[in-house]
Structures are given as structure tokens and as C-alpha cells.
Design a protein around this motif. Structure first.
Motif, PDB file in Angstrom:
ATOM      1  N   THR A 129      -0.005   3.950  -3.898  1.00  0.00           N
ATOM      2  CA  THR A 129      -0.777   5.069  -3.360  1.00  0.00           C
ATOM      3  C   THR A 129      -1.708   5.627  -4.428  1.00  0.00           C
ATOM      4  O   THR A 129      -1.456   5.466  -5.633  1.00  0.00           O
ATOM      5  N   THR A 180      -1.213   6.591  -8.546  1.00  0.00           N
ATOM      6  CA  THR A 180      -0.005   6.035  -9.161  1.00  0.00           C
ATOM      7  C   THR A 180      -0.367   4.978 -10.203  1.00  0.00           C
ATOM      8  O   THR A 180      -1.472   4.427 -10.198  1.00  0.00           O
ATOM      9  N   GLN A 200       0.824  -1.209   0.000  1.00  0.00           N
ATOM     10  CA  GLN A 200       0.000   0.000   0.000  1.00  0.00           C
ATOM     11  C   GLN A 200       0.857   1.256   0.000  1.00  0.00           C
ATOM     12  O   GLN A 200       0.444   2.291  -0.543  1.00  0.00           O
ATOM     13  N   ALA A 201       2.053   1.164   0.576  1.00  0.00           N
ATOM     14  CA  ALA A 201       2.954   2.315   0.580  1.00  0.00           C
ATOM     15  C   ALA A 201       3.429   2.656  -0.832  1.00  0.00           C
ATOM     16  O   ALA A 201       3.807   3.799  -1.114  1.00  0.00           O
TER      17      ALA A 201
END
Length: 257
Positions: free
Chosen positions: A219, A222, A215-216
Motif C-alpha cells: 500500500t 510502505t 497490492q494489499a
């Protein structure tokens, strides 16, 4: 260092022997005479000795590794007699601890699950039950995972199957890139490299869940998130190709994501 006897020279045990030698194991390794051509080749490559019989392997080894197919275990058990307390490391998938102990009475049986990456000392090595001698001898093959129940060991076996499945996913992703015009070697390098990047990042951040790490990266807005949205709404391996198509099309058209 204990002497090791191999009961069943096949694909997996061959790779284990290579990894042990590569990892510094310098004790005697005795090989079963069956599958003679492979045993002789491995003996020449890894300084092993091919014994005249399976019982000779047992008699001349302190520790044994069982690597035959499950259906061949009863026949092998009829041929050999282990010493009381002799350690038997079983690589046989699905052969439970109680069955091992009943089949080889008096032996100290330990279940082991590992992959072909053992030959390059990069395997995940699952052990049940905990056994210091086994762990010490097998730790050079990769990363040890010592589980505390047989149920956990069976789950680890499922995870070992995933190792085999991953190749087909990587193959599909490689060929998607090739179909778009990348040379095979570059496509393979990119797919393998990004998987290695993922694993390296995950190992460097053990306190974060795998989902959180993903998930980082994915985002909102993207390209990764655009492809992930497709993956989340398409079942099966076809979703990977569909996700690649969405991102590739967006990149070609420079659509902001």
C-alpha cells in the motif's frame, strides 16, 4: 493397487518412486536395468525390483512410467512391445500425445508433468488427458492439475520450468542478505520462509487475484511499495537487488515510506 514399471531410472523417476512409497503406494515397482547403480540403490531404498530388461519391466507391470530423455524414446520403443490397453504415463517433456500413441501403438498414453518436490509429496502434478487411474495413483505426490487440452499441458510445462528458475531468484535474494551481513542459514530461512508465507496466503485466498494480494501489502507509503516501485521500473533479475537496496537504505536511514 496396480504394479508400476519404471522405464528410465533417473533424477525425476527416482524422486517419483520415493514420493509414491512415502505416500503409501505398496504395490510392486519394477525398475529398468539401465543406469544400474542408481537402479540398484533405489531398489534397496524403496523395495523395488530391478528387472533384467526393459521388456521384462513391461511384461511384469500393469502400468508403466516413461522417464527417458526425448532422444532416447525411439530406441526404447524398438526394444519393447506394450500390451494393448497397457497404461503408459509419460514424463517426457515435449513428446506430444499423437507421437506417444504412434510410438507405442495400442497403449493408453497419459502425459504427466511434475517436479522434484514429488519426493516429499508436495509437487504440482499436471495430467493430460484426464484419467482416473493415473490421477488416483499420482495424487499422493502433491496437488493434481488435470488440463483439458494439449495446449494447456504445454503451458503447464512452461510453468514447470519456472520451478527451476525460481531457485536462481531465491539464490540471488539469499546472497543479497548475506552480502549485507546475515549468516547463510538465516538468509536462506528468511527467503524461503517469506516465499512460503506468500504461497500460504495465496492458497488461503483463492478468490483474490495474486496481484490484489500483493497490492494489499504494497500500500502507498510502505517499504514494500517503495521496493515494488523499483521492480516496476527495472527489467530483469537485477531489479530484485535494486529493490532490496532501496528498501534497505530507507530502513537504515529511517526514511518514512
Amino acid at each position: 493397487m496396480q504394479s508400476l514399471g519404471i522405464l528410465g531410472v533417473g533424477e525425476l523417476t527416482e524422486k517419483v518412486v520415493r514420493g509414491l512409497r512415502r505416500g503409501g503406494f505398496d504395490g510392486p515397482i519394477r525398475l529398468s536395468p539401465r543406469n544400474s547403480a542408481r537402479a540398484q540403490a533405489l531398489a534397496a531404498e524403496c523395495a523395488c525390483e530391478v528387472m533384467p530388461s526393459n521388456q521384462a519391466v513391461v511384461d511384469n507391470s500393469e502400468m508403466l512410467m516413461l522417464g527417458v530423455r526425448p532422444e532416447h524414446v525411439p530406441q526404447l520403443a524398438d526394444e519393447i512391445t506394450l500390451r494393448c490397453g497397457q497404461r503408459l504415463l509419460s514424463l517426457v517433456a515435449g513428446l506430444h500425445q499423437a507421437t506417444l500413441q504412434a510410438t507405442f501403438p495400442g497403449a493408453e498414453c497419459v502425459r504427466v508433468m511434475l517436479s522434484y518436490a514429488a519426493q516429499v509429496n508436495a509437487a504440482t502434478v499436471v495430467v493430460y488427458p484426464s484419467d482416473e487411474v493415473t490421477e488416483a495413483h499420482l495424487s499422493p505426490l502433491g496437488t493434481l492439475v488435470v488440463v483439458d487440452s494439449e495446449a494447456a499441458f504445454e503451458l503447464a510445462t512452461v510453468a514447470a520450468c519456472m520451478h527451476g528458475w525460481f531457485y536462481f531468484l531465491l539464490h540471488d535474494l539469499q546472497h543479497w542478505l548475506m552480502d549485507k551481513g546475515l549468516p547463510a542459514d538465516q538468509a536462506r530461512t528468511l527467503v524461503q520462509g517469506n516465499l512460503q508465507d506468500c504461497l500460504a496466503n495465496a492458497r488461503a485466498n483463492p478468490g483474490q487475484s495474486l496481484q490484489a494480494l500483493g497490492q494489499a501489502i504494497a500500500t502507498p507509503g510502505t517499504f514494500t511499495a517503495a521496493g515494488l516501485d523499483v521492480l516496476n521500473h527495472h527489467p530483469g533479475s537485477a531489479a530484485w537487488g535494486a529493490a532490496c537496496e532501496v528498501v534497505f537504505d530507507a530502513l537504515l536511514n529511517q526514511v518514512p515510506r
